[in-house]
Design an enzyme around this catalytic site. Sequence first.
Site, PDB file in Angstrom:
ATOM      1  N   LYS A  11       0.820  -1.213   0.000  1.00  0.00           N
ATOM      2  CA  LYS A  11       0.000   0.000   0.000  1.00  0.00           C
ATOM      3  C   LYS A  11       0.863   1.277   0.000  1.00  0.00           C
ATOM      4  CE  LYS A  11      -3.964  -2.291   2.159  1.00  0.00           C
ATOM      5  NZ  LYS A  11      -4.983  -2.206   3.249  1.00  0.00           N
ATOM      6  N   TYR A  51     -12.537  -1.795  -3.655  1.00  0.00           N
ATOM      7  CA  TYR A  51     -13.024  -1.902  -2.274  1.00  0.00           C
ATOM      8  C   TYR A  51     -14.541  -1.749  -2.173  1.00  0.00           C
ATOM      9  CZ  TYR A  51      -8.301  -2.025  -0.297  1.00  0.00           C
ATOM     10  OH  TYR A  51      -7.029  -2.399   0.053  1.00  0.00           O
ATOM     11  N   ASN A 114      -2.227   0.259   6.708  1.00  0.00           N
ATOM     12  CA  ASN A 114      -1.729  -1.005   7.245  1.00  0.00           C
ATOM     13  C   ASN A 114      -0.843  -1.811   6.290  1.00  0.00           C
ATOM     14  OD1 ASN A 114      -3.709  -1.932   5.596  1.00  0.00           O
ATOM     15  ND2 ASN A 114      -4.937  -2.914   7.176  1.00  0.00           N
ATOM     16  N   HIS A 117      -2.156  -5.385   1.419  1.00  0.00           N
ATOM     17  CA  HIS A 117      -3.442  -6.055   1.207  1.00  0.00           C
ATOM     18  C   HIS A 117      -3.172  -7.528   0.965  1.00  0.00           C
ATOM     19  CE1 HIS A 117      -7.381  -7.035  -0.485  1.00  0.00           C
ATOM     20  NE2 HIS A 117      -6.728  -7.711  -1.411  1.00  0.00           N
ATOM     21  N   GLU A 128      -9.335 -10.247  -7.877  1.00  0.00           N
ATOM     22  CA  GLU A 128      -8.415  -9.126  -7.642  1.00  0.00           C
ATOM     23  C   GLU A 128      -7.216  -9.193  -8.589  1.00  0.00           C
ATOM     24  OE1 GLU A 128      -9.786  -8.723  -2.974  1.00  0.00           O
ATOM     25  OE2 GLU A 128      -7.744  -9.389  -3.417  1.00  0.00           O
TER      26      GLU A 128
END
Length: 139
Positions: A11, A51, A114, A117, A128
């Site tokens: 990320k 998302y 965080n 993913h 995905e």
Amino acid sequence: MSGNRTFTMLKPDTVESNNIGNVTQMITDAGFVIKAMKLTQLSKDQAKEFYSVHKERPFYGELVEYMTSGPIVAAVLEKDNAVEDFRNLIGSTDPSEAEDGTIRKKYAESKGRNAVHGSDSDENAQIEADFHFNKEDLV
Ligand code: DAT
Ligand code: MG
């Protein structure tokens, strides 16, 4: 894609803090083989679609903002039991709850920012991966 592949994104916080190499090293040290990988930046529409399962959640807007705030690294990874093993390697969504030795324990700043993913099912791993890569991109 059978049970031996998963999809990940490093990320924006991981890219911004120059930890692409460190996180990738943890992934390959854990036995995952990189089948496809690219540095890219998500558009607002792409992040919203990726998302969309969370669109009713209060953090959705913040999540889309964050995921489009800078480049990410998208990758398809291969290993036996890939989805479950990768979720174990990344640790809990909230880094304060993540186990020692996990990527999020080591690199994540917060539940929102965080670090990585990881797909949550074989079905979503396929969806995905297809979202980010063409079949020919996989080695
Ligand atoms: P995970 O990424 O561990 O699969 P998730 O699918 O529940 O977690 O949520 C997707 C992302 O949304 C997560 O990585 C960070 C963000 N997020 C989830 N819960 C959040 C919360 N309570 N506050 C802020 N961001 C959150
Ligand atoms: Mg999830």
